[in-house]
Design a protein around this motif. Structure first.
Motif, PDB file in Angstrom:
ATOM      1  N   UNK A  26     -10.496  -4.483  31.448  1.00 19.33           N
ATOM      2  CA  UNK A  26      -9.769  -3.348  30.839  1.00 19.33           C
ATOM      3  C   UNK A  26     -10.470  -2.803  29.593  1.00 19.33           C
ATOM      4  N   UNK A  27     -11.436  -3.545  29.051  1.00 20.22           N
ATOM      5  CA  UNK A  27     -12.152  -3.089  27.855  1.00 20.22           C
ATOM      6  C   UNK A  27     -13.533  -2.521  28.164  1.00 20.22           C
ATOM      7  N   UNK A  28     -13.876  -2.393  29.429  1.00 15.91           N
ATOM      8  CA  UNK A  28     -15.209  -1.933  29.789  1.00 15.91           C
ATOM      9  C   UNK A  28     -15.423  -0.450  29.540  1.00 15.91           C
ATOM     10  N   UNK A  29     -14.380   0.256  29.180  1.00 15.59           N
ATOM     11  CA  UNK A  29     -14.518   1.675  28.855  1.00 15.59           C
ATOM     12  C   UNK A  29     -14.869   1.894  27.385  1.00 15.59           C
ATOM     13  N   UNK A  30     -14.903   0.825  26.608  1.00 20.84           N
ATOM     14  CA  UNK A  30     -15.271   0.945  25.193  1.00 20.84           C
ATOM     15  C   UNK A  30     -16.683   1.515  25.088  1.00 20.84           C
ATOM     16  N   UNK A  31     -16.915   2.315  24.062  1.00 23.90           N
ATOM     17  CA  UNK A  31     -18.185   3.026  23.939  1.00 23.90           C
ATOM     18  C   UNK A  31     -19.263   2.264  23.164  1.00 23.90           C
ATOM     19  N   UNK A  32     -18.858   1.255  22.403  1.00 24.79           N
ATOM     20  CA  UNK A  32     -19.839   0.509  21.621  1.00 24.79           C
ATOM     21  C   UNK A  32     -19.655  -0.991  21.845  1.00 24.79           C
ATOM     22  N   UNK A  33     -20.696  -1.731  21.566  1.00 24.89           N
ATOM     23  CA  UNK A  33     -20.601  -3.190  21.642  1.00 24.89           C
ATOM     24  C   UNK A  33     -19.597  -3.698  20.610  1.00 24.89           C
TER      25      UNK A  33
END
Length: 174
Positions: free
Chosen positions: A25-32
């Motif tokens: 569910x967090x794979x859409x985050x744009x940064x590491x």
């Protein structure tokens, strides 16, 4: 080059998958950096509390097949952004292992007996480890206990780690 070692987190379980390392569910985050608070959020182990147990950790010791599941770079990224640059296990999922080296991190496979000894000798103690890539040695310390364990990585994986990862390796050579 990154530091390989520090405080050790012992995870006494096999088959920790990439969805447990960093939930999908967090794979859409744009940064590491945005992945940082979610590392091991879905890992269900008795008495494991990520917010408490990950503080200051630089290395993980675990059992077999670490990083199984989906082939995503997000799992090594989530480890890296949390300061964990070294994972030692009996075995790794092939793609996860290579993603670790591609990110300039170390995935060190050790014999099951060696991992068992580490759990027996160190898991109940505040333990630190340092990895000497050039010498191929892991140095564990806890209170009055010390142990040196030899390890091997391929020359190419060593070059990836020394360069800081695949992108840096390629930039320097191509």
């Amino acid at each position: 080059m990154k530091t390989f070692g520090g405080k050790v987190l012992f995870l006494d379980r096999s088959d920790i998958n990439t969805d447990e390392i960093i939930p999908a569910r967090y794979l859409t985050e744009m940064t590491r950096e945005a992945l940082k608070p979610y590392l091991l959020e879905d890992l269900e182990m008795e008495e494991f509390v990520p917010a408490r147990d990950l503080a200051g950790v630089g290395a993980i010791v675990t059992r077999a097949n670490f990083g199984c599941g989906s082939s995503r770079e997000h799992a090594p990224w989530a480890l890296e952004v949390n300061g964990i640059h070294l994972v030692m296990a009996e075995s790794f999922a092939r793609i996860f292992r290579q993603n670790m080296f591609n990110c300039g991190l170390m995935a060190v496979a050790l014999a099951p007996e060696t991992i068992g000894r580490l759990f027996d000798e160190f898991a109940a103690l505040p333990t630190v480890v340092s990895a000497d890539l050039a010498a191929g040695l892991l140095r564990f310390a806890a209170q009055d206990r010390r142990r040196e364990i030899p390890f091997a990585v391929s020359p190419f994986d060593r070059a990836l780690v020394q360069a800081g990862g695949w992108v840096e390796y390629a930039d320097a050579r191509y």
